[in-house]
Design an enzyme around this catalytic site. Sequence first.
Site, PDB file in Angstrom:
ATOM      1  N   ARG A 282     -79.592  70.378  42.444  1.00  0.00           N
ATOM      2  CA  ARG A 282     -80.115  69.412  43.318  1.00  0.00           C
ATOM      3  C   ARG A 282     -79.332  68.136  43.148  1.00  0.00           C
ATOM      4  NH1 ARG A 282     -85.222  69.807  45.650  1.00  0.00           N
ATOM      5  NH2 ARG A 282     -85.884  67.845  45.019  1.00  0.00           N
TER       6      ARG A 282
ATOM      7  N   SER B 294     -93.132  62.950  35.138  1.00  0.00           N
ATOM      8  CA  SER B 294     -91.905  62.214  35.875  1.00  0.00           C
ATOM      9  C   SER B 294     -92.359  60.672  35.928  1.00  0.00           C
ATOM     10  CB  SER B 294     -91.660  62.910  36.982  1.00  0.00           C
ATOM     11  OG  SER B 294     -90.593  62.386  37.835  1.00  0.00           O
TER      12      SER B 294
ATOM     13  N   ARG C 165     -90.021  75.039  39.659  1.00  0.00           N
ATOM     14  CA  ARG C 165     -90.328  75.156  41.304  1.00  0.00           C
ATOM     15  C   ARG C 165     -91.449  76.095  41.346  1.00  0.00           C
ATOM     16  NH1 ARG C 165     -84.687  74.591  42.454  1.00  0.00           N
ATOM     17  NH2 ARG C 165     -84.130  73.056  44.227  1.00  0.00           N
TER      18      ARG C 165
ATOM     19  N   TYR D 181     -86.333  58.403  33.894  1.00  0.00           N
ATOM     20  CA  TYR D 181     -85.198  58.180  34.602  1.00  0.00           C
ATOM     21  C   TYR D 181     -84.740  56.457  34.541  1.00  0.00           C
ATOM     22  CZ  TYR D 181     -85.537  61.913  38.080  1.00  0.00           C
ATOM     23  OH  TYR D 181     -85.435  63.075  38.617  1.00  0.00           O
TER      24      TYR D 181
ATOM     25  N   THR E 187     -83.550  61.771  31.619  1.00  0.00           N
ATOM     26  CA  THR E 187     -82.697  62.620  32.663  1.00  0.00           C
ATOM     27  C   THR E 187     -81.497  61.783  32.870  1.00  0.00           C
ATOM     28  OG1 THR E 187     -84.534  63.559  33.559  1.00  0.00           O
ATOM     29  CG2 THR E 187     -82.420  63.616  34.817  1.00  0.00           C
TER      30      THR E 187
ATOM     31  N   ARG F  90     -87.659  81.991  36.929  1.00  0.00           N
ATOM     32  CA  ARG F  90     -88.591  82.497  37.768  1.00  0.00           C
ATOM     33  C   ARG F  90     -89.716  83.469  37.274  1.00  0.00           C
ATOM     34  NH1 ARG F  90     -86.943  78.645  39.610  1.00  0.00           N
ATOM     35  NH2 ARG F  90     -86.042  78.279  41.701  1.00  0.00           N
TER      36      ARG F  90
ATOM     37  N   HIS G 159     -80.173  70.302  37.195  1.00  0.00           N
ATOM     38  CA  HIS G 159     -81.018  69.734  38.191  1.00  0.00           C
ATOM     39  C   HIS G 159     -81.864  70.761  39.218  1.00  0.00           C
ATOM     40  CE1 HIS G 159     -82.890  65.571  38.078  1.00  0.00           C
ATOM     41  NE2 HIS G 159     -83.369  65.957  39.229  1.00  0.00           N
TER      42      HIS G 159
ATOM     43  N   LYS H 119     -81.915  65.527  29.011  1.00  0.00           N
ATOM     44  CA  LYS H 119     -81.841  66.443  30.169  1.00  0.00           C
ATOM     45  C   LYS H 119     -80.860  66.103  31.210  1.00  0.00           C
ATOM     46  CE  LYS H 119     -84.901  68.651  33.736  1.00  0.00           C
ATOM     47  NZ  LYS H 119     -84.228  68.076  34.754  1.00  0.00           N
TER      48      LYS H 119
END
Length: 367
Positions: A266, A114, A318, A136, A162, A298, A263, A239
Amino acid sequence: MADPADGFVPPASLAEFAALARAVLPADVWDFVDGGSGTETALAANRAALDRVAVLPRMLAGVDDPSTEATLPGGRAALPVAVAPMAYQRLLHPDGEPALAAAARAADVPYVASTLSSTPIEEIAATGATVWFQLYWLRDRALVADLLDRAEGAGCAAVMVTVDVPVLGRRLRDARNGFALPPHVTAANLPGGRDDLAHQGTPGVSAVAVHTGAVFAPALSWADLEWLRARTRVPLLVKGILDPRDAVRAADAGVDAVVVSNHGGRQLDAAPASAAVLPEVVAAVDQRCAVLLDSGVRGGVDVLRALALGADGVLLGRPLLWALAAGGRAGAEAALALLAAELRDALILSGCPDPASARRLRTRIGG
């Protein structure tokens, strides 16, 4: 999986890493990682949409030792998976981004670093992982150009811009907690002092949101994407695409892949689940560029679901932060090894010798 000598005993599923992480993280950090925007409708929709995808397995296929290898925009990978870009990983564990990148290297999957990493891109690349750089769009165009030069100089194999964060979504858990970064966690890729606002806690206010509002450029446009395509020599991924019309326009601009993503729930809380719109995006681009799925994945069965819906691969987010929090590099390695085992089983059970064949499976929505 992780050696028991490392002191980390992996759980039976990726989902179980969540409880392990929650047990060791401060409550406000857990909320920062776990939460979504608004009423968290989009966050919940991601999981619900994937759970509604039933895959029709093929029988008598003679598959007992499938390959899990896949081709992603940056090259070959051992799984059709990349580690999603996630900010400030030293919030989760002192070893932060280098630990997760090293786990990605061990699993032979790309690691997406990131812009808001808490470790400089050069140190992440030094792990030897296949690193993609997530960009970003910042108000300072010269800083954007510098980040691109640094990423390519460090050997990053791709750039992922992004596009769904003109402003940070209203993440109410962070606001209620007055969340701010602790002193030891910084936006390490930005010049000194550029993240001061992220450390200034105020009751009822997310300092991270204040910081991003000050440094992110809200008016990112297609002209900026065209500039980026001309400026970037490595594969370019976009993205945050949900509308098929935007996917077509991105393909027209010459991107190598679009990432269908809300996202992780979020940003816009009224956004659809990524998996719900994935087939429309796949059809719209018509093989002109790769399509990856992000948000809600997941486990290995979800990877199979994404492939069956037409994706070339997925981003996993996550669960790997949970694993990093629970066990550092050993935890992350265990999670990625578990994912590989789950995907291998899913391929056998669906009669697929490899991920490419899984894209020919049929699906039913709703069971």
